[in-house]
Scaffold this motif. Structure first.
Motif, PDB file in Angstrom:
ATOM      1  N   PRO A  22       0.829  -1.202   0.000  1.00  0.00           N
ATOM      2  CA  PRO A  22       0.000   0.000   0.000  1.00  0.00           C
ATOM      3  C   PRO A  22       0.868   1.259   0.000  1.00  0.00           C
ATOM      4  O   PRO A  22       1.969   1.265   0.549  1.00  0.00           O
ATOM      5  CB  PRO A  22      -0.808  -0.097   1.295  1.00  0.00           C
ATOM      6  N   ALA A  23       0.380   2.285  -0.650  1.00  0.00           N
ATOM      7  CA  ALA A  23       1.113   3.556  -0.703  1.00  0.00           C
ATOM      8  C   ALA A  23       1.201   4.149   0.694  1.00  0.00           C
ATOM      9  O   ALA A  23       0.240   4.075   1.461  1.00  0.00           O
ATOM     10  CB  ALA A  23       0.413   4.524  -1.643  1.00  0.00           C
ATOM     11  N   PRO A  24       2.344   4.706   1.043  1.00  0.00           N
ATOM     12  CA  PRO A  24       2.452   5.325   2.368  1.00  0.00           C
ATOM     13  C   PRO A  24       1.570   6.568   2.463  1.00  0.00           C
ATOM     14  O   PRO A  24       1.364   7.255   1.476  1.00  0.00           O
ATOM     15  CB  PRO A  24       3.935   5.705   2.472  1.00  0.00           C
ATOM     16  N   ILE A  25       1.068   6.805   3.634  1.00  0.00           N
ATOM     17  CA  ILE A  25       0.279   8.008   3.866  1.00  0.00           C
ATOM     18  C   ILE A  25       1.259   9.122   4.200  1.00  0.00           C
ATOM     19  O   ILE A  25       1.985   9.051   5.189  1.00  0.00           O
ATOM     20  CB  ILE A  25      -0.743   7.798   4.997  1.00  0.00           C
ATOM     21  N   LEU A  26       1.318  10.123   3.331  1.00  0.00           N
ATOM     22  CA  LEU A  26       2.262  11.221   3.522  1.00  0.00           C
ATOM     23  C   LEU A  26       1.641  12.301   4.389  1.00  0.00           C
ATOM     24  O   LEU A  26       0.521  12.732   4.152  1.00  0.00           O
ATOM     25  CB  LEU A  26       2.653  11.820   2.170  1.00  0.00           C
ATOM     26  N   LYS A  27       2.389  12.721   5.371  1.00  0.00           N
ATOM     27  CA  LYS A  27       1.949  13.827   6.216  1.00  0.00           C
ATOM     28  C   LYS A  27       2.412  15.130   5.583  1.00  0.00           C
ATOM     29  O   LYS A  27       3.430  15.165   4.887  1.00  0.00           O
ATOM     30  CB  LYS A  27       2.545  13.676   7.611  1.00  0.00           C
ATOM     31  N   ASP A  48       1.432  18.475   0.505  1.00  0.00           N
ATOM     32  CA  ASP A  48       0.268  18.084   1.305  1.00  0.00           C
ATOM     33  C   ASP A  48      -0.798  17.508   0.377  1.00  0.00           C
ATOM     34  O   ASP A  48      -1.223  18.161  -0.565  1.00  0.00           O
ATOM     35  CB  ASP A  48      -0.275  19.305   2.052  1.00  0.00           C
ATOM     36  N   LEU A  49      -1.225  16.305   0.651  1.00  0.00           N
ATOM     37  CA  LEU A  49      -2.208  15.631  -0.195  1.00  0.00           C
ATOM     38  C   LEU A  49      -3.649  15.873   0.241  1.00  0.00           C
ATOM     39  O   LEU A  49      -4.569  15.283  -0.320  1.00  0.00           O
ATOM     40  CB  LEU A  49      -1.933  14.123  -0.221  1.00  0.00           C
ATOM     41  N   ALA A  50      -3.865  16.744   1.215  1.00  0.00           N
ATOM     42  CA  ALA A  50      -5.209  16.953   1.764  1.00  0.00           C
ATOM     43  C   ALA A  50      -6.216  17.390   0.702  1.00  0.00           C
ATOM     44  O   ALA A  50      -7.391  17.059   0.794  1.00  0.00           O
ATOM     45  CB  ALA A  50      -5.165  17.973   2.898  1.00  0.00           C
ATOM     46  N   CYS A  53      -4.134  14.984  -5.362  1.00  0.00           N
ATOM     47  CA  CYS A  53      -2.825  14.455  -5.759  1.00  0.00           C
ATOM     48  C   CYS A  53      -1.879  15.544  -6.262  1.00  0.00           C
ATOM     49  O   CYS A  53      -0.673  15.331  -6.354  1.00  0.00           O
ATOM     50  CB  CYS A  53      -2.982  13.351  -6.789  1.00  0.00           C
ATOM     51  N   ARG A  56       1.394  16.704  -4.168  1.00  0.00           N
ATOM     52  CA  ARG A  56       2.554  15.835  -4.024  1.00  0.00           C
ATOM     53  C   ARG A  56       3.622  16.217  -5.040  1.00  0.00           C
ATOM     54  O   ARG A  56       3.324  16.660  -6.141  1.00  0.00           O
ATOM     55  CB  ARG A  56       2.140  14.387  -4.263  1.00  0.00           C
TER      56      ARG A  56
END
Length: 141
Positions: A22-27, A48-50, A53, A56
């Motif tokens: 699974p793709a890591p969840i980036l903070k 920030d991916l909030a 996409c 990133r």
């Protein structure tokens, strides 16, 4: 639904399970880069991916930025006086790299994206103190 009468559905893994990590969840974070030394001082980028996409830093953007720095940086004046537009800029990586490493005097440099990325682009322009060099524009394509 048990088509085979043996509860086999309960033993079946979801399709693709275990095939790809699974793709890591980036903070949210701020990174700095010189694009492998192509810039004398680093640019800063908020990632920030909030809001999608576009928040990133993508390898394709890094590759394009390095190409442009090699082609138009290092004393070249080929971009002087040009109108430069980065489409779908996300955080503005490529446009900010050009602003930092290329002679864009008398040029207009725009980084553009959809509404969701406007705040991040403006933040990255401010992080690098490029308010007079880089214009943030909405371009909802």
């Amino acid at each position: 639904m048990d088509l085979f009468g043996d509860n086999s559905d309960s033993e079946v893994e979801p399709l693709g399970a275990g095939l790809v990590e699974p793709a890591p969840i980036l903070k949210p974070r701020i990174i700095e880069t010189t694009f492998d030394g192509l810039l004398s001082s680093p640019i800063k980028l908020h990632e920030d991916l909030a809001k999608g996409c576009g928040g990133r830093i993508w390898p394709a953007g890094e590759t394009l930025a390095k190409y442009l720095l090699r082609r138009y940086g290092g004393g070249s004046n080929e971009l002087r006086g040009k109108r430069i537009t980065e489409l779908g800029a996300g955080g503005g990586l490529v446009g900010l790299a050009v602003a930092a490493g290329c002679d864009i005097s008398e040029s207009e440099l725009y980084i553009t994206d959809m509404e969701a990325m406007m705040e991040m682009m403006a933040r990255n322009v401010a992080l690098n103190k490029f308010e007079g060099k880089v214009k943030v524009q909405l371009l909802d394509w």
